[in-house]
Enzyme design. Structure first.
Site, PDB file in Angstrom:
ATOM      1  N   SER A 103       0.819  -1.214   0.000  1.00 49.47           N
ATOM      2  CA  SER A 103       0.000   0.000   0.000  1.00 49.47           C
ATOM      3  C   SER A 103       0.854   1.265   0.000  1.00 49.47           C
ATOM      4  O   SER A 103       0.568   2.221  -0.726  1.00 49.47           O
ATOM      5  CB  SER A 103      -0.929  -0.011   1.218  1.00 49.47           C
ATOM      6  OG  SER A 103      -1.808  -1.107   1.167  1.00 49.47           O
ATOM      7  N   CYS A 124      -1.224  -6.116   3.603  1.00 45.34           N
ATOM      8  CA  CYS A 124      -2.587  -5.750   4.007  1.00 45.34           C
ATOM      9  C   CYS A 124      -3.627  -6.310   3.052  1.00 45.34           C
ATOM     10  O   CYS A 124      -4.603  -6.924   3.477  1.00 45.34           O
ATOM     11  CB  CYS A 124      -2.717  -4.234   4.096  1.00 45.34           C
ATOM     12  SG  CYS A 124      -4.355  -3.698   4.625  1.00 45.34           S
ATOM     13  N   HIS A 160     -29.771   9.223  19.421  1.00 43.19           N
ATOM     14  CA  HIS A 160     -30.473   8.201  20.206  1.00 43.19           C
ATOM     15  C   HIS A 160     -31.443   7.420  19.338  1.00 43.19           C
ATOM     16  O   HIS A 160     -32.093   8.000  18.463  1.00 43.19           O
ATOM     17  CB  HIS A 160     -31.242   8.881  21.350  1.00 43.19           C
ATOM     18  CG  HIS A 160     -31.968   7.943  22.237  1.00 43.19           C
ATOM     19  ND1 HIS A 160     -31.329   7.164  23.179  1.00 43.19           N
ATOM     20  CD2 HIS A 160     -33.290   7.636  22.317  1.00 43.19           C
ATOM     21  CE1 HIS A 160     -32.225   6.427  23.811  1.00 43.19           C
ATOM     22  NE2 HIS A 160     -33.429   6.693  23.307  1.00 43.19           N
TER      23      HIS A 160
END
Length: 461
Positions: free
Chosen positions: A16, A44, A439
């Site tokens: 990468s 990776c 919420h």
């Protein structure tokens, strides 16, 4: 391009970080080549965090099927087909490998599939082609590799994180050696896939260097899920017999297994690369020593990523590669700030962390307010699963600055990315308190904790 060299930049290692450096340098007008001995994408993409995350997803379905019953679903007895999953995983890795190759070639970078050795300050030897090329600048981006104690009797019978992605059959019994990211993540994966899993670690608790509360609570949650732990013990030998493998431990016990995964650390991949012969300084771990611009003591040779053993995370390597290319070829001097890097451990449950641990904070600051919350997430109010979430915010009591945030639970890897922005910007506890909660979510706990659970004070020296 200087007529004295074949290339302006030669990158060794198409992971990468190396790919990013090559592409940006080419976009800045440099003539660039990159050499890779395996597959493009690096640890990776090919044999690390990407296939591992796919395995994490696969292993989590076992609990999802169980939890569904609490929500009224009747789910037939589930079964897992290892070969089908491995084939699907391989197909995805092939796709990503092709994308990386396409991105490199579209940027005008010459991709050379060969081992490349540093042959001097401006020379690289390509072993597959048995030829030498020259470059004004050489960038070493070879990453890291698993470390094994080759003196351990029977070490030839173990596998590492390189091989586990290609097992032909799912083991029934597995022993994992180590206590870091890789060991903890694969212990969770194997356990979630129905493998009888034991983790053996020489220390007293998993994930050394993480906040102590996270370490302890994660281990407790993993034990609830069925992972067994053996601490303060090391392997003394491994034998292979008709019934599988037998591991002997320093505490006098033995463990039977079909597969033994050693995740006992990684080392910079510098051995046999020709760096020392070229005069490049390495530290005791074999890491390339670099300055803040990723330059070695040889002015024409640079290094980025895990091979430098600074902050061994893929996004850091990418950032270092981009900064290198901008600095050296873009006339835009850029330095990478390695502080306050957020990270996640894709354990089960997963962890997210940024900033100082409580242990670090108390050694630096004289007054720390600790805010914590432990609760059953809403998901499990109906599923009935005994799994807790945990959140900790560390605050400098004198300035109100948030010093660290440490999370455990479902989805905290996503949360910590956003929290990393706030902490990096210098958020205070008052900033957290002034933010309206979303919420019902687990994340709302981060902005509703009002009373410290601990106030740590020490006398000034």
């Amino acid at each position: 391009m200087s007529e004295d060299y074949d290339y302006d930049l030669f990158v060794i290692g198409a992971g990468s970080g190396g790919v990013r450096a090559a592409r940006i340098a080419a976009q800045n007008g440099a003539k660039v080549a990159i050499a890779e001995e395996h597959r493009v994408g690096g640890t990776c993409v090919i044999r690390g965090c990407v296939p591992k995350k796919l395995m994490v997803y696969a292993s989590q379905f076992s609990e999802a099927f169980e939890d569904a019953a609490g929500y009224g679903w009747t789910v037939p007895k589930a079964s897992f087909d290892w070969p089908s999953f491995i084939a699907a995983k391989d197909h995805e890795i092939d796709r990503l490998n092709a994308i990386y190759i396409r991105n490199i070639t579209n940027a005008g970078v010459d991709l050379i599939m060969s081992t490349a050795l540093v042959a001097g300050p401006h020379a690289v030897f390509l072993t597959a082609e048995k030829r030498k090329v020259t470059a004004r600048v050489i960038l070493v981006a070879t990453g890291g590799q698993p470390w094994l104690d080759m003196e351990l009797p029977g070490i030839e019978h173990v596998i590492t994180s390189n091989e586990i992605f290609y097992l032909k059959e799912k083991p029934q019994r597995a022993v994992v050696a180590g206590g870091g990211y890789i060991a903890v993540e694969f212990a969770g994966i194997l356990n979630g896939l129905g493998v009888d899993t034991t983790l053996v670690y020489r220390g007293h608790e998993i994930l050394r260097g993480f906040d102590e509360d996270l370490r302890t609570r994660l281990r407790q949650e993993m034990e609830k899920k069925g992972v067994k732990f053996v601490f303060n013990a090391i392997f003394t030998g491994i034998e292979k017999g008709e019934g599988g493998l037998t591991a002997s431990l320093s505490n006098g016990t033995t463990l039977g297994a079909d597969t033994i995964l050693f995740a006992t650390g990684r080392r910079p991949a510098t051995e046999g690369l020709g760096l020392q012969a070229a005069g490049v300084a390495l530290d005791q771990q074999g890491a390339v020593i670099v300055d803040h611009e990723s330059r070695t003591n040889v002015p024409s040779i640079y290094a980025i990523g895990d091979v430098t053993n600074r902050v061994n995370l893929t996004p850091v390597a990418i950032r270092e590669g981009h900064a290198f290319a901008d600095t050296v070829f873009g006339d835009k001097p850029t330095h990478v700030d390695h502080s306050l890097v957020p990270t996640a451990v894709f354990s089960q449950p997963e962890l997210g962390t940024v900033g100082l641990t409580q242990e670090e904070a108390t050694t630096i600051y004289s007054a720390i307010d600790v805010y914590t919350s432990t609760f059953r997430p809403m998901l499990h109010t109906l599923s009935g699963r005994d799994e807790k979430m945990f959140m900790k915010v560390l605050v400098d009591a004198e300035t109100d600055l948030v010093l660290g945030v440490h999370l455990m639970g479902h989805g905290v890897g996503e949360m910590i990315q956003l929290l990393g922005i706030a902490v990096k910007m210098g958020a205070t506890k008052a900033d957290f308190d002034a933010t309206v909660a979303v919420h019902p979510t687990a994340a709302e706990e981060l902005v509703t904790m009002r009373t410290p659970t601990a106030q740590l004070r020490r006398e000034a020296a």
